[in-house]
Structures are given as structure tokens and as C-alpha cells.
Design a protein around this motif. Sequence first.
Motif, PDB file in Angstrom:
ATOM      1  N   ASP A  24       0.835  -1.179   0.127  1.00  0.00           N
ATOM      2  CA  ASP A  24       0.189   0.001  -0.120  1.00  0.00           C
ATOM      3  C   ASP A  24       0.781   1.250   0.130  1.00  0.00           C
ATOM      4  N   LYS A  25       0.249   2.379   0.027  1.00  0.00           N
ATOM      5  CA  LYS A  25       0.907   3.801  -0.077  1.00  0.00           C
ATOM      6  C   LYS A  25       2.063   3.888   1.202  1.00  0.00           C
ATOM      7  N   THR A  26       1.380   3.255   2.250  1.00  0.00           N
ATOM      8  CA  THR A  26       2.377   3.496   3.641  1.00  0.00           C
ATOM      9  C   THR A  26       2.813   2.512   4.380  1.00  0.00           C
ATOM     10  N   SER A  27       2.285   1.170   3.746  1.00  0.00           N
ATOM     11  CA  SER A  27       2.591  -0.114   4.474  1.00  0.00           C
ATOM     12  C   SER A  27       2.594  -1.189   3.628  1.00  0.00           C
ATOM     13  N   THR A  28       2.934  -2.441   4.001  1.00  0.00           N
ATOM     14  CA  THR A  28       3.070  -3.512   3.514  1.00  0.00           C
ATOM     15  C   THR A  28       2.341  -4.599   4.137  1.00  0.00           C
TER      16      THR A  28
END
Length: 615
Positions: free
Chosen positions: A516-520
Motif C-alpha cells: 500500500d502507499k504507507t504499509s505492506t
Amino acid sequence: MQKLLLTIVFSAICTLSFSQQNAYYQQSAKYKMDIDIDAQNFTYQGNQTLTYTNNSPDELKVVYFHLYWNAFKPNSMMDQRVQSQGKNGDSRLQTNGISRLASIPKNEEGAQNIHWIRQNGKDLKFEIQETIMKVELDTPIKPNSSTTFTMEWDANIPMQIRRAGRNNREGIDMTMTQWYPKIAEYDYDGWATFDYIGREFHAPFSDFQVNIKIDKDYVIGAGGILENPSEVKGYEPNANIKTDSNNKATWKWTAKNILDFAFAADRDYTVETFTILDGPKVFYVYQKSEKTKLWEESKPYVTKFFQLMNATYGKYAYPSYSFIQGGDGGMEYGMCTMMLGEGRSLEGLVGLMVHEGGHSWNQQMMAYNESMRPWMDEGFTSYYDDLIMHQLFPPKEAVANPFVNTINSYVNFTKTGKEEPAVWLGDHHDDGRAYSVASYVKGELFLVQLGYIVGEQNLSLIMKEFFNQWKMKHPTDRDFMHVAQKISGMDLKWFQHYWINTTKTIDYAIKDVKYDKTSTTITLENKGSIPMPIDFSVLTKDKKVVNYQIPMNMTHIWKSKDIYGDFKTLDYWKWTQKEYSFTIPYNKSQISALGIDFSQRLADVNPADNFIEVK
């Protein structure tokens, strides 16, 4: 009220009886032997006085002795076992799958011929059952009492096939190991009367006083203290060799609280000594030649070995240790090693000395029943073997984990379909390689996996405490697990069951990664049959390693630290659950790689699906 008092008294008696029956004890023995060797004919005459103390709560009506040399003859149980296993058996006992014992000439067969045995002066009935002698007692040995056995016998020194015997391939005249009638160990499991098929030994701790007569030109190396070095050849430069009318010298040896007394004799031995600071006096007894020149170079490595073992495990308990050129490969005995001496490389020679010398801890001082639990003796010794050799001979390419090669060896063997459980008795494995993997490799990896589960600092504390509690005793795996669980606070019984009692394997994988944009978000899968806690790591673009711990609920307590780095602890993974998902606060652009077990300690049989390089 009276009924209540009777109940309380009865309960107290039962509790006391139970505690007495289960209290730890160990038997002890004191040997006094006079041995007269006919070196020309490879025979000897023996007399023995044995004081045996029964510290058990049981009355003993029979005793058993080992007669190991009876195995070295055609159609012995050892020979039959080698023939039945063929090329799957112990390669040292065969040539092209054919038993070497089957062709031993009659005059070179092993034999220990018992003339008589007496208890407190009274003749006893005895029965020879291959390598076991059963003796019916005149007077039962009551608990906490002693008795005295006297015995006379003669022996034929066998062709050297395995460990003991005459004329080994490097030209040593006599390797005298397991050479005397040796009383069997008795403990909570009963008499340890395992037939000798070629594997391991077990015995009570004993004191020895051994007088050996042999031709004056011979030099003897032994595990013990030589009491008259000035009267025999090889130990003092100006020795005044004392001989009898037959031109024989008498060697007087003593040893206290060891499992067996072993020696070797040869006319061409050289004796060298050096003393280790806060350690034993070391003896090298070998044929000095161009072929054995590496012995001199090995001395600083052996010094460092004893110092490292004293520091990492526990202090060596005896005043001396002898490395003796005399065996077929290498084998440990009380205060000495019998080994081949013509090393092809310094690392190879030192590796043999480190492994066999390491058995002084995990066999001589921690006297496991090797016939029942070879994985403890061989495995724990192999663990320290790799740990110390990694320091003595650092690999050319920096490798933090000294056990990588052992893990790879185990993983490769699991693919053959020949693996057998480590819990099997040592002599009852159907395949020689399977025995080696079960005892040496899985025994070693038992500790490696344990360090992965509880943390390396805890493992170090466990090993030191286990040694402190059980040195000079006969611990079992249950005793080890008690210490491991107490120090770690974890429930570890499940791990021992899976690893030792089964051939199930560890196989974890990264099943899915979503960015994702800010996480995995990462999904892991347990594809194997042994559940484990998981260490998961992320390598960021700026070369930082972020570690996560995924505990497993069966341990109930999680490790708090590990030498491979700090970590963040996630929710536990239920062992019944095949998949596990978690989210980390890094997006794809921030990650270089991610994976299971960056330390490479986990014995995963398919590590290829444990890592992902992010591009």
C-alpha cells in the motif's frame, strides 16, 4: 479424628516412599587390576578386584558385565548386523558392503575368557551371552551397601576392526579400549545391558588402579595419571627403567571418577606434554614422523579449545588429557582420545581433536546413556565442535552462523526419504547414514533450533546451568528439558517431541505480499508439519534491518532478546492455523528485501520461498 490422622500418616508415608523411589542416585565402582601382556602373541592375563557400591533403593540379586571384545569374531551379533545391513550399514565395518568381521582369522578373534568370578571370596555362577556376562550373586547387594568381586581372565587382542585391537592401519601395536570385564550401569531404568553392535557405551563412574606389565621397550599412553614415570620408557629423559625377570616393566596408572580406563601401547611412541592455563596437562602420545608433523602445529589450537570450552560450557574436571594415536578415526574415553594421527590438513586434525576432546564434556562428565540417547552425546558435542571450530578457523567468507553447513546437510538428507527418528536406540537404526543424521546432525540442530526459539543468551544460560547441575552424573533428556523450561520460562515439550521423536519437518513460506502507499501486508504459510515461532526481518533501502518476532502460542512466553538484533513482537501464531498475516509500516519504495529468518538458524527444508528481494 482418628480416621483423619490415619489418612494423614498414610499420605505422608506414600509421599516419602515415592520421593525415595524417585530420588536421584548413581552407582559407583573401584577397580584394582593387574595385567600381564604377551606383546608378541597379542594376549594378556588379567586379575581384577572390584568394589561395587549399590546406591539405589533396590536389592540387586544379579549383576552384569560387558565383554565388548567378544563382538570381534565371525558370526557375532555385530557381524550379523553388518551383513544384514550391507552397504546401508557402518562403512568402517565393511568393504564393498561385505562385513570385515566375517574374515577375521581365528588367532585374531577377540576373546575375553573368564576363568572365575567370586563375591566376597565365594564362587559365583555366570553365563556369557555374547558381549554380556550375567552373574548370579551369592549374597544380594542391599541398598546403600557395597560388595567385592574378584575375577581372573585371559584375553586375545582382536584384529582392529572398530576402535580396539592390534596393528591398526597406521602401525600402532595395541589399542586397548573396552578391554576388561566392565560392570554395567544400573539406574532407574534398570541394567544397561545393551549388546555391543558397534555404536556407543555406558558405565558407572569408577576409580581405577591399574598395573600393566609389558615388554620394557613399549611406551604406553593412557587416560589417567602415571604414578611411576621414572621407572618406564618415554615420560622422563633419564628414566631408570625397572624390569622383572621376563624383561618387562610395570606401568602403574590411577584415575578417579571416570567412566572407563583406556590405553594404547607401541614401541615407537613419542610423548610430549604442555600445560594449559587454568586447564589440564595435555599429553600427545604418537609416532613422530613426517606424516604426523601437524601434531606440533595443533598445540595452540588445542590450548584455545580447552579455554573456550571452560568458558562457554563449564570447567574440565580432570588433571590431564591425552591425545593418543591409536584408533580407527577417533573415539573418546576417560581422560583421553584414541585417534588416527596422520592428518591431511591442520584443520582436519584439529577438528578431530576438538570433536573427540569435546566428548569429555558431553560423554565423560555429562555421562548420558549413549545407547539410548546418542543424540544428546553426539549432537551436543557437535554443537560445540562447530561453535569452536568457527572461532579457531574462521571461514574465508564472513558467516555469522556457524551452523549453516549442518542445516544444509540436514535439509539435503530429508529429501532422500531415509530419515529415522533421533529417539531410536543407537544400535537399532536401519541405515548408517540415518543414524549419523539422527544423532550428530539432528542432535546438534536440537540446540540450534532451541536457541532460535528461546534466544541465544538464554541457550547459553541453559547449557551452563545444565552442566553445573548435572556434571559427573547421568542426566537424561528430561533433566535437560527441566533446566531449559525453567530458565526460558517457556513450555518446550512440544518442540522436543517433534524434533526428537518424529521425522516431521519445518517448512514456512511467504505466500503473499501486498503493498500500500504507507504499509505492506505479508501473509506467511506453514507448509510443514512442525510448528515454530517465526523471526521475520525487513531490509530497508537505507540498509537498516528491522526484525519482528511472531511467537507461537504453545510456548506461552516469548523470547525477550536475541543476539541477532532487537525485534518487535507481534501477535502470536496459533499452531493449528496454517496462515498468518501482519502489516508493517513500510511501503514498497522503502524495502530492499524481506524474509523469514535472516540469521539462517531455522532448519527450514525449503528455504527458497522464505525471502523476497524487492525491486
